[in-house]
Write a protein that holds these residues in place. Structure first.
Motif, PDB file in Angstrom:
ATOM      1  N   ASN A  28       0.831  -1.195   0.000  1.00 55.69           N
ATOM      2  CA  ASN A  28       0.000   0.000   0.000  1.00 55.69           C
ATOM      3  C   ASN A  28       0.871   1.253   0.000  1.00 55.69           C
ATOM      4  O   ASN A  28       1.750   1.411   0.838  1.00 55.69           O
ATOM      5  CB  ASN A  28      -0.901  -0.012   1.239  1.00 55.69           C
ATOM      6  CG  ASN A  28      -1.989   1.027   1.178  1.00 55.69           C
ATOM      7  OD1 ASN A  28      -1.863   2.049   0.532  1.00 55.69           O
ATOM      8  ND2 ASN A  28      -3.073   0.741   1.872  1.00 55.69           N
ATOM      9  N   PRO A  29       0.631   2.203  -0.934  1.00 57.62           N
ATOM     10  CA  PRO A  29       1.433   3.425  -0.980  1.00 57.62           C
ATOM     11  C   PRO A  29       1.291   4.284   0.285  1.00 57.62           C
ATOM     12  O   PRO A  29       2.181   5.049   0.607  1.00 57.62           O
ATOM     13  CB  PRO A  29       0.899   4.181  -2.187  1.00 57.62           C
ATOM     14  CG  PRO A  29       0.087   3.237  -2.952  1.00 57.62           C
ATOM     15  CD  PRO A  29      -0.303   2.136  -2.045  1.00 57.62           C
ATOM     16  N   MET A  30       0.186   4.149   0.994  1.00 59.19           N
ATOM     17  CA  MET A  30      -0.009   4.928   2.218  1.00 59.19           C
ATOM     18  C   MET A  30       0.957   4.481   3.317  1.00 59.19           C
ATOM     19  O   MET A  30       1.204   5.228   4.255  1.00 59.19           O
ATOM     20  CB  MET A  30      -1.452   4.788   2.712  1.00 59.19           C
ATOM     21  CG  MET A  30      -2.479   5.352   1.774  1.00 59.19           C
ATOM     22  SD  MET A  30      -2.315   7.121   1.507  1.00 59.19           S
ATOM     23  CE  MET A  30      -2.814   7.715   3.095  1.00 59.19           C
ATOM     24  N   ASP A  34       5.029   1.030  -3.144  1.00 60.65           N
ATOM     25  CA  ASP A  34       5.236   1.642  -4.448  1.00 60.65           C
ATOM     26  C   ASP A  34       3.989   2.407  -4.871  1.00 60.65           C
ATOM     27  O   ASP A  34       2.866   1.910  -4.776  1.00 60.65           O
ATOM     28  CB  ASP A  34       5.558   0.548  -5.469  1.00 60.65           C
ATOM     29  CG  ASP A  34       6.097   1.109  -6.765  1.00 60.65           C
ATOM     30  OD1 ASP A  34       6.296   2.336  -6.850  1.00 60.65           O
ATOM     31  OD2 ASP A  34       6.329   0.317  -7.694  1.00 60.65           O
ATOM     32  N   THR A  35       4.155   3.633  -5.356  1.00 58.53           N
ATOM     33  CA  THR A  35       3.007   4.466  -5.737  1.00 58.53           C
ATOM     34  C   THR A  35       2.288   3.927  -6.973  1.00 58.53           C
ATOM     35  O   THR A  35       1.148   4.285  -7.215  1.00 58.53           O
ATOM     36  CB  THR A  35       3.446   5.911  -6.009  1.00 58.53           C
ATOM     37  OG1 THR A  35       4.468   5.900  -7.008  1.00 58.53           O
ATOM     38  CG2 THR A  35       3.985   6.556  -4.746  1.00 58.53           C
ATOM     39  N   GLN A  40      -4.241  -0.105  -8.915  1.00 61.33           N
ATOM     40  CA  GLN A  40      -4.641  -1.500  -8.770  1.00 61.33           C
ATOM     41  C   GLN A  40      -5.389  -1.706  -7.450  1.00 61.33           C
ATOM     42  O   GLN A  40      -6.409  -2.395  -7.406  1.00 61.33           O
ATOM     43  CB  GLN A  40      -3.419  -2.402  -8.826  1.00 61.33           C
ATOM     44  CG  GLN A  40      -3.759  -3.868  -8.622  1.00 61.33           C
ATOM     45  CD  GLN A  40      -2.522  -4.745  -8.543  1.00 61.33           C
ATOM     46  OE1 GLN A  40      -1.411  -4.249  -8.609  1.00 61.33           O
ATOM     47  NE2 GLN A  40      -2.726  -6.033  -8.406  1.00 61.33           N
ATOM     48  N   LEU A  41      -4.908  -1.098  -6.368  1.00 57.02           N
ATOM     49  CA  LEU A  41      -5.571  -1.235  -5.077  1.00 57.02           C
ATOM     50  C   LEU A  41      -6.950  -0.573  -5.085  1.00 57.02           C
ATOM     51  O   LEU A  41      -7.906  -1.108  -4.521  1.00 57.02           O
ATOM     52  CB  LEU A  41      -4.702  -0.633  -3.970  1.00 57.02           C
ATOM     53  CG  LEU A  41      -3.419  -1.404  -3.663  1.00 57.02           C
ATOM     54  CD1 LEU A  41      -2.540  -0.620  -2.695  1.00 57.02           C
ATOM     55  CD2 LEU A  41      -3.734  -2.768  -3.103  1.00 57.02           C
ATOM     56  N   ALA A  46     -12.823  -1.035  -5.228  1.00 54.92           N
ATOM     57  CA  ALA A  46     -14.097  -0.681  -5.859  1.00 54.92           C
ATOM     58  C   ALA A  46     -14.848  -1.930  -6.309  1.00 54.92           C
ATOM     59  O   ALA A  46     -16.078  -1.988  -6.227  1.00 54.92           O
ATOM     60  CB  ALA A  46     -13.864   0.247  -7.037  1.00 54.92           C
ATOM     61  N   ALA A  47     -14.120  -2.933  -6.767  1.00 50.80           N
ATOM     62  CA  ALA A  47     -14.770  -4.165  -7.213  1.00 50.80           C
ATOM     63  C   ALA A  47     -15.369  -4.936  -6.041  1.00 50.80           C
ATOM     64  O   ALA A  47     -16.386  -5.604  -6.181  1.00 50.80           O
ATOM     65  CB  ALA A  47     -13.763  -5.048  -7.951  1.00 50.80           C
TER      66      ALA A  47
END
Length: 132
Positions: A28-30, A34-35, A40-41, A46-47
């Motif tokens: 996770n970028p947070m 990797d940004t 993708q996340l 959303a899916a």
């Protein structure tokens, strides 16, 4: 005899076993990942989201309602053009004009033609600058 074989196996058979340092790499970028993983996340989240926003469900219109809204906007646009042309003429002239609850101030400046619009009932303001 069994114990001797077991001891020999433990002594010589375990020489190839090595340990290595384990490292953690966040996704996770947070949290330092990797940004490029962000899209993708978000798509994955959303899916999996089964909840729907109630306000977005109310905004869905049928084609007939959309056509009706567009027609109303065009009629109101024509009326406002007509009112502006009778109030201001074909060209915008400097001065202060009152149209309903709106106070419109038009003047020329170094930036260009400035139009200040003030809603006298709510106090909302807007400024339009038409460059020279």
């Amino acid at each position: 005899m069994r114990y001797i074989i077991l001891i020999l196996f433990l002594a010589f058979g375990m020489q190839g076993v090595c340990g290595q340092q384990m490292t953690y790499k966040p996704i996770n970028p947070m949290f330092g990942g990797d940004t490029f993983n962000y899209q993708q996340l978000m798509a994955s989240a959303a899916a999996q989201n089964s909840f729907k926003d109630p306000s977005s469900l109310r905004n869905e219109q049928t084609e007939l309602e959309t056509f009706n809204d567009n027609l109303n906007r065009q009629v109101l646009n024509q009326i406002s053009k007509s009112v502006l042309n009778t109030q201001l003429g074909d060209e915008l002239t400097e001065g202060t004009f009152t149209i309903g609850d709106l106070a419109v101030e038009i003047y020329d400046s170094l930036e260009g033609l400035v139009i200040n619009i003030l809603n006298t009932t709510t106090g909302e303001q807007s400024q339009v600058i038409i460059p020279n």
